[in-house]
Design a protein around this motif. Structure first.
Motif, PDB file in Angstrom:
ATOM      1  N   ASN A   1      -6.041  -4.369  -3.443  1.00 36.63           N
ATOM      2  CA  ASN A   1      -6.165  -3.152  -2.668  1.00 36.63           C
ATOM      3  C   ASN A   1      -5.322  -2.101  -2.816  1.00 36.63           C
ATOM      4  OD1 ASN A   1      -8.904  -4.167  -1.735  1.00 36.63           O
ATOM      5  ND2 ASN A   1      -8.084  -4.813  -0.067  1.00 36.63           N
ATOM      6  N   ALA A   2      -4.209  -2.510  -2.864  1.00 32.37           N
ATOM      7  CA  ALA A   2      -3.062  -1.574  -3.310  1.00 32.37           C
ATOM      8  C   ALA A   2      -2.802  -1.012  -4.660  1.00 32.37           C
ATOM      9  CB  ALA A   2      -1.675  -2.099  -2.725  1.00 32.37           C
ATOM     10  N   GLY A   3      -3.743  -1.408  -5.446  1.00 30.67           N
ATOM     11  CA  GLY A   3      -3.847  -0.949  -6.890  1.00 30.67           C
ATOM     12  C   GLY A   3      -2.996  -1.811  -7.973  1.00 30.67           C
TER      13      GLY A   3
ATOM     14  N   SER B   1       0.923  -1.105  -0.041  1.00 34.90           N
ATOM     15  CA  SER B   1      -0.041  -0.113   0.043  1.00 34.90           C
ATOM     16  C   SER B   1       0.856   1.380  -0.003  1.00 34.90           C
ATOM     17  CB  SER B   1      -1.066   0.050   1.192  1.00 34.90           C
ATOM     18  OG  SER B   1      -0.346   0.034   2.554  1.00 34.90           O
ATOM     19  N   LYS B   2       2.117   1.167   0.399  1.00 32.96           N
ATOM     20  CA  LYS B   2       3.042   2.363   0.630  1.00 32.96           C
ATOM     21  C   LYS B   2       3.332   2.563  -0.900  1.00 32.96           C
ATOM     22  CE  LYS B   2       5.267   0.744   4.575  1.00 32.96           C
ATOM     23  NZ  LYS B   2       4.696   1.549   5.673  1.00 32.96           N
TER      24      LYS B   2
ATOM     25  N   LYS C   1       1.129   3.183  -3.674  1.00 29.83           N
ATOM     26  CA  LYS C   1      -0.025   3.365  -4.255  1.00 29.83           C
ATOM     27  C   LYS C   1       0.139   4.369  -5.284  1.00 29.83           C
ATOM     28  CE  LYS C   1      -4.313   1.707  -2.064  1.00 29.83           C
ATOM     29  NZ  LYS C   1      -5.133   1.984  -1.132  1.00 29.83           N
ATOM     30  N   SER C   2       0.778   5.514  -4.739  1.00 27.38           N
ATOM     31  CA  SER C   2       0.895   6.770  -5.563  1.00 27.38           C
ATOM     32  C   SER C   2       1.916   6.649  -6.695  1.00 27.38           C
ATOM     33  CB  SER C   2       1.641   7.902  -4.389  1.00 27.38           C
ATOM     34  OG  SER C   2       3.026   7.534  -3.952  1.00 27.38           O
TER      35      SER C   2
ATOM     36  N   HIS D   1       1.823   4.175  -8.917  1.00 27.26           N
ATOM     37  CA  HIS D   1       1.327   3.340 -10.009  1.00 27.26           C
ATOM     38  C   HIS D   1       0.901   4.225 -11.196  1.00 27.26           C
ATOM     39  CE1 HIS D   1       0.414  -0.521  -8.316  1.00 27.26           C
ATOM     40  NE2 HIS D   1      -0.152   0.170  -7.206  1.00 27.26           N
TER      41      HIS D   1
END
Length: 257
Positions: free
Chosen positions: A170-172, A143-144, A146-147, A149
């Motif tokens: 969920n983390a993309g 999740s760290k 995500k930005s 992608h």
């Protein structure tokens, strides 16, 4: 050997399996806690070994130690599982229960790798931009990223568990950006995966030989691909060891007196 109480070994890694095998040979009573049901089959079947599944909070730790009359704690959790280690150390210190950390040996730093203290330094930096990145960092850290992608192509290698897959999604991560494999992973397979996805940057954790860090370093050198290694969290343990003999000596000491 007639004794009251048990040792408590915090398991869940290949290291902990070897420790339990050795403890079983000495017929010492030991409770092993793991977080997943799949881990149970890795441990030896022995009349003095009990295995329980589940994650423990502070109250759970207290109840477990009281119920089992825990005489000593061997912390063989993953090097990055700092929450359980911190909670158990605090409880052991308060209750006066002997505690020993088994720390898997670290590898000598590779001159060609990039070592960072934490994930925050990685995601805030410019290391990932416009790369094809393989993340072998565990599902909880995904999740760290995500930005990132939108600015890079990320691939994640996770354990073949439904919970891990959900966390990756969920983390993309799209389905074609995820591969589920259970270690150990051979050098040949590691190399093939990097080549298949045309990877040009790999991120891993300093998990030692047991975590395949040495194989990743070898493949990175062979393929001339940068390797970023996230260092282990720094914890101060009351006592720790890398030696099996120290573990057994500690176990016997816990039942003295």
């Amino acid at each position: 050997m007639s004794v009251v109480g048990k040792l408590w070994l915090i398991g869940g890694t290949g290291d902990s399996v070897r420790l339990v095998q050795s403890i079983a040979k000495h017929s010492l009573p030991c409770l092993v806690t793991v977080t997943t049901s799949t881990a149970i089959n890795l441990y030896p079947t022995h009349s003095n070994i009990t295995i329980e599944i589940g994650k423990l909070d502070k109250e759970g730790i207290k109840q477990l130690c009281k119920r089992e009359t825990v005489r000593g704690i061997i912390d063989a959790s993953h090097p990055f599982a700092i929450n359980i280690s911190q909670q158990v150390m605090e409880f052991a210190n308060t209750e006066g229960i002997p505690y020993l950390r088994y720390e898997r040996p670290s590898l000598k730093q590779n001159a060609q790798a990039i070592y960072l203290d934490n994930f925050e330094d990685l995601v805030k930096g410019n290391y990932l931009k416009d790369k094809r990145v393989l993340l072998t960092v565990g599902c909880q850290a995904l999740s760290k990223f995500k930005s990132w992608h939108k600015n890079t192509v990320l691939y994640a290698r996770i354990l073949p568990k439904l919970a891990s897959l959900k966390m990756a999604l969920n983390a993309g991560f799209a389905e074609n950006q995820i591969i589920a494999l259970r270690p150990p992973i051979t050098l040949e397979l590691e190399r093939a995966l990097w080549q298949q996805w045309k990877i040009n940057l790999v991120v891993t954790k300093a998990s030692g030989k047991q975590g395949g860090e040495d194989i990743k370093a070898t493949v990175a050198q062979e393929l001339d691909i940068p390797l970023i290694v996230i260092q282990r969290p720094s914890l101060t343990y009351p006592q720790q060891t890398e030696q099996m003999s120290d573990i057994i000596e500690f176990c016997y000491q816990c039942f003295q007196g």
